[in-house]
Design a protein around this motif. Sequence first.
Motif, PDB file in Angstrom:
ATOM      1  N   GLN A  12       0.851  -1.191   0.000  1.00 18.86           N
ATOM      2  CA  GLN A  12       0.000   0.000   0.000  1.00 18.86           C
ATOM      3  C   GLN A  12       0.886   1.241   0.000  1.00 18.86           C
ATOM      4  OE1 GLN A  12      -2.959   0.158   3.079  1.00 18.86           O
ATOM      5  NE2 GLN A  12      -3.790   2.119   2.395  1.00 18.86           N
ATOM      6  N   ASN A  14       0.836   5.671  -0.381  1.00 17.17           N
ATOM      7  CA  ASN A  14       0.072   6.914  -0.398  1.00 17.17           C
ATOM      8  C   ASN A  14       1.029   8.054  -0.735  1.00 17.17           C
ATOM      9  OD1 ASN A  14      -1.611   9.102   0.069  1.00 17.17           O
ATOM     10  ND2 ASN A  14      -2.596   8.159   1.839  1.00 17.17           N
ATOM     11  N   GLU A  15       1.031   8.450  -2.007  1.00 18.56           N
ATOM     12  CA  GLU A  15       1.906   9.538  -2.427  1.00 18.56           C
ATOM     13  C   GLU A  15       1.427  10.146  -3.743  1.00 18.56           C
ATOM     14  OE1 GLU A  15       5.613   7.691  -4.843  1.00 18.56           O
ATOM     15  OE2 GLU A  15       5.717   7.336  -2.682  1.00 18.56           O
ATOM     16  N   TYR A  18      -2.267   9.968  -4.544  1.00 14.06           N
ATOM     17  CA  TYR A  18      -2.901   8.669  -4.743  1.00 14.06           C
ATOM     18  C   TYR A  18      -2.750   7.794  -3.503  1.00 14.06           C
ATOM     19  CZ  TYR A  18      -3.103   9.519  -9.801  1.00 14.06           C
ATOM     20  OH  TYR A  18      -3.362  10.028 -11.037  1.00 14.06           O
ATOM     21  N   ASN A  19      -3.779   7.010  -3.247  1.00  9.03           N
ATOM     22  CA  ASN A  19      -3.698   5.938  -2.257  1.00  9.03           C
ATOM     23  C   ASN A  19      -3.920   4.635  -3.026  1.00  9.03           C
ATOM     24  OD1 ASN A  19      -3.591   4.527   0.218  1.00  9.03           O
ATOM     25  ND2 ASN A  19      -5.815   4.528   0.350  1.00  9.03           N
ATOM     26  N   GLU A  69      -7.093   5.126  -5.529  1.00 15.37           N
ATOM     27  CA  GLU A  69      -7.984   6.174  -5.018  1.00 15.37           C
ATOM     28  C   GLU A  69      -7.218   7.495  -4.991  1.00 15.37           C
ATOM     29  OE1 GLU A  69     -10.204   7.396  -0.807  1.00 15.37           O
ATOM     30  OE2 GLU A  69      -9.229   5.429  -1.031  1.00 15.37           O
ATOM     31  N   LYS A  70      -7.834   8.521  -5.571  1.00  8.89           N
ATOM     32  CA  LYS A  70      -7.214   9.843  -5.547  1.00  8.89           C
ATOM     33  C   LYS A  70      -7.519  10.506  -4.212  1.00  8.89           C
ATOM     34  CE  LYS A  70      -6.721  12.634  -8.949  1.00  8.89           C
ATOM     35  NZ  LYS A  70      -5.263  12.501  -9.180  1.00  8.89           N
ATOM     36  N   THR A  71      -6.485  10.998  -3.552  1.00 15.55           N
ATOM     37  CA  THR A  71      -6.664  11.632  -2.244  1.00 15.55           C
ATOM     38  C   THR A  71      -6.776  13.146  -2.357  1.00 15.55           C
ATOM     39  OG1 THR A  71      -4.249  11.653  -1.973  1.00 15.55           O
ATOM     40  CG2 THR A  71      -5.461   9.796  -1.028  1.00 15.55           C
ATOM     41  N   GLU A  72      -6.518  13.682  -3.554  1.00 15.33           N
ATOM     42  CA  GLU A  72      -6.669  15.111  -3.776  1.00 15.33           C
ATOM     43  C   GLU A  72      -7.924  15.362  -4.604  1.00 15.33           C
ATOM     44  OE1 GLU A  72      -3.156  16.467  -5.674  1.00 15.33           O
ATOM     45  OE2 GLU A  72      -1.885  16.221  -3.903  1.00 15.33           O
ATOM     46  N   CYS A 136       4.189   0.629  -6.185  1.00 13.65           N
ATOM     47  CA  CYS A 136       3.332  -0.204  -5.337  1.00 13.65           C
ATOM     48  C   CYS A 136       3.348  -1.657  -5.812  1.00 13.65           C
ATOM     49  CB  CYS A 136       1.911   0.359  -5.367  1.00 13.65           C
ATOM     50  SG  CYS A 136       0.760  -0.453  -4.231  1.00 13.65           S
TER      51      CYS A 136
END
Length: 293
Positions: A12, A14-15, A18-19, A69-72, A136
């Motif tokens: 996993q 997160n950067e 993106y997650n 998954e987009k975190t922004e 990833c």
Amino acid sequence: MIKSMTGFGRSQINENGYNMICELKGVNHRYFDPHIRISRRYLSLEDRVKEKLKQNINRGRIEISISIEKTEEYERNIEVDKGLAMAYHKSLKDLAEYLDISADIRLIDLFRLPDVYSLQEVEEDLDLTWKVLEKCLQEALDKLVDMRVKEGQNLMRDMLTRNDFILERVEQLEQRSPVVAEEYQEKLRSRITEIISLPAVDEARILQEAAIFADRASITEEIIRLKSHIKQFNDILNHGDDAVGRKCDFLVQEMFREINTVASKANDIEMSQIVIDVKAELEKIREQLQNIE
């Protein structure tokens, strides 16, 4: 290096907005057989994922589950069809005059009418997406391969032990074979003496019959080939390349062929029992090979 086809890897990251989660499960299969589950939005990255897998895996069914998954917040643009809005406005005013009612039309009223505006998302940079996904995926692959290597080493030790046992039994066959011929000669002499009831028998005829039997029952060629296959099997497991599973499977088939020929020639209980032991070990090795990459 010997690798099993069974394994699991998960990563996993997160950067870069993106997650991502990658999960890989490997099981037995004759060929390289990837099955990828990824959002329809990122289907264009599927070929890159397969290519990455091929760089690390030669054989086996690989189930890949990828969550992106987009975190922004998405960058969005609003597009307004001004021509359509003006046409709506004119049509509504004409309708108001025809019905003799007030044409109190607000901007929000036009905005709510069909197709006056549309929300457009800015096209995503898939090269940036792949940069994160590749990292990833590689982490998950490293864990999968590590598990496959550890399992492969366990399988290799087991098969080498069984291969050594088979060599011991083949050497026993080699030692037993001439003894069987000698025993046949003595039995033949005793049988003939018993039948003709004379102390003297035709020794030349007995030797001739014994020689015919020894030639017919000879397993010299089969023993030589078996030893050769056993040695090759041992060498491939210890120093083999990426095609270890297929090569060893071929050698096991050839060993089965030779030991079956020995079984058809064996006219001795002890040799028959040795053949059974060898075939039992070969069958166990063949089962283990089904899980070797």
